[in-house]
Design a protein around this motif. Structure first.
Motif, short mmCIF file in Angstrom:
data_model
loop_
_atom_site.label_atom_id
_atom_site.label_comp_id
_atom_site.label_asym_id
_atom_site.label_seq_id
_atom_site.Cartn_x
_atom_site.Cartn_y
_atom_site.Cartn_z
N PHE A 13 0.81 -1.22 0.00
CA PHE A 13 0.00 0.00 0.00
C PHE A 13 0.85 1.27 0.00
N PHE A 14 1.77 1.40 0.94
CA PHE A 14 2.54 2.64 1.05
C PHE A 14 3.52 2.81 -0.10
N GLU A 15 4.04 1.71 -0.61
CA GLU A 15 4.92 1.78 -1.77
C GLU A 15 4.14 2.29 -2.99
N ILE A 16 2.89 1.85 -3.13
CA ILE A 16 2.03 2.32 -4.23
C ILE A 16 1.76 3.81 -4.07
N ILE A 17 1.44 4.24 -2.85
CA ILE A 17 1.16 5.66 -2.59
C ILE A 17 2.39 6.51 -2.92
N ASP A 18 3.58 6.00 -2.60
CA ASP A 18 4.82 6.76 -2.81
C ASP A 18 5.27 6.78 -4.26
N LYS A 20 5.44 7.79 -7.91
CA LYS A 20 5.02 9.01 -8.61
C LYS A 20 5.33 8.91 -10.10
N PHE A 29 2.96 16.33 -2.24
CA PHE A 29 1.82 15.43 -2.36
C PHE A 29 0.68 16.23 -2.96
N SER A 38 -3.18 11.12 -8.58
CA SER A 38 -2.25 10.37 -7.72
C SER A 38 -2.81 8.98 -7.45
N ASN A 39 -1.93 8.07 -7.10
CA ASN A 39 -2.37 6.72 -6.75
C ASN A 39 -3.27 6.76 -5.52
N ALA A 40 -2.99 7.65 -4.59
CA ALA A 40 -3.85 7.79 -3.40
C ALA A 40 -5.27 8.18 -3.82
N LEU A 43 -6.92 5.10 -5.43
CA LEU A 43 -7.28 4.09 -4.43
C LEU A 43 -8.58 4.48 -3.72
#
Length: 155
Positions: A13-18, A20, A29, A38-40, A43
């Motif tokens: 999850f956090f790797e996907i959010i990071d 860019k 951000f 953004s991926n966030a 999601l």
């Protein structure tokens, strides 16, 4: 190239959010990056509107993110995001990743058409989509930017 679309989990999850799409985005951000949300953001869209999020891997390396599904408002199967991390752009991933996404959508939904929208001046993405048979419908989605809609008709 060993491409795989994998589930979004607590482990990635956090790797996907990071991840860019542009090096400049590493410093800030934002909900919208230059060429893609953004991926966030996507999601959250997936959670809210029941779309499918997938992490894109080459072997064990996360290289991108995608999301797709059935959009009730348009009554269409849509690819709502496809992003490749900036460190992996220009390395020949675009077409193979898009093929993998199309295959996954067909296997998952048995869809006969796939729609997407793209920021009007994102020439690299447009060339990739057209290379695999997406054609403009003449419609424009009024999103963060004007986004022409493309359709791929499957046999």
């Amino acid at each position: 190239m060993k491409l795989a679309l994998k589930e979004v989990t607590e482990n990635n999850f956090f790797e996907i959010i990071d991840l860019k799409s542009d090096k400049e985005q590493e410093k800030i951000f934002q909900i919208y990056e230059r060429w893609v949300g953004s991926n966030a953001f996507f999601l959250a869209v997936c959670q809210t509107f029941s779309f499918t999020p997938k992490a894109i891997y080459d072997d064990n390396t996360l290289i991108g993110f995608t999301s797709y599904g059935f959009r009730k408002e348009t009554n269409r199967f849509e690819l709502i995001s496809m992003m490749i991390g900036h460190a992996f752009q220009g390395k020949g991933y675009g077409v193979p990743v898009l093929k993998a996404i199309i295959d996954d959508m067909v296997n998952m939904y048995n869809c006969k058409e796939i729609y997407l929208s793209v920021i009007y001046n994102n020439e690299r993405a447009i060339k990739t989509y057209e290379k695999l048979g997406f054609v403009p419908t003449g419609e424009v989605e009024s999103a963060h930017h004007p986004e022409p809609i493309y359709c791929l008709k499957l046999s």
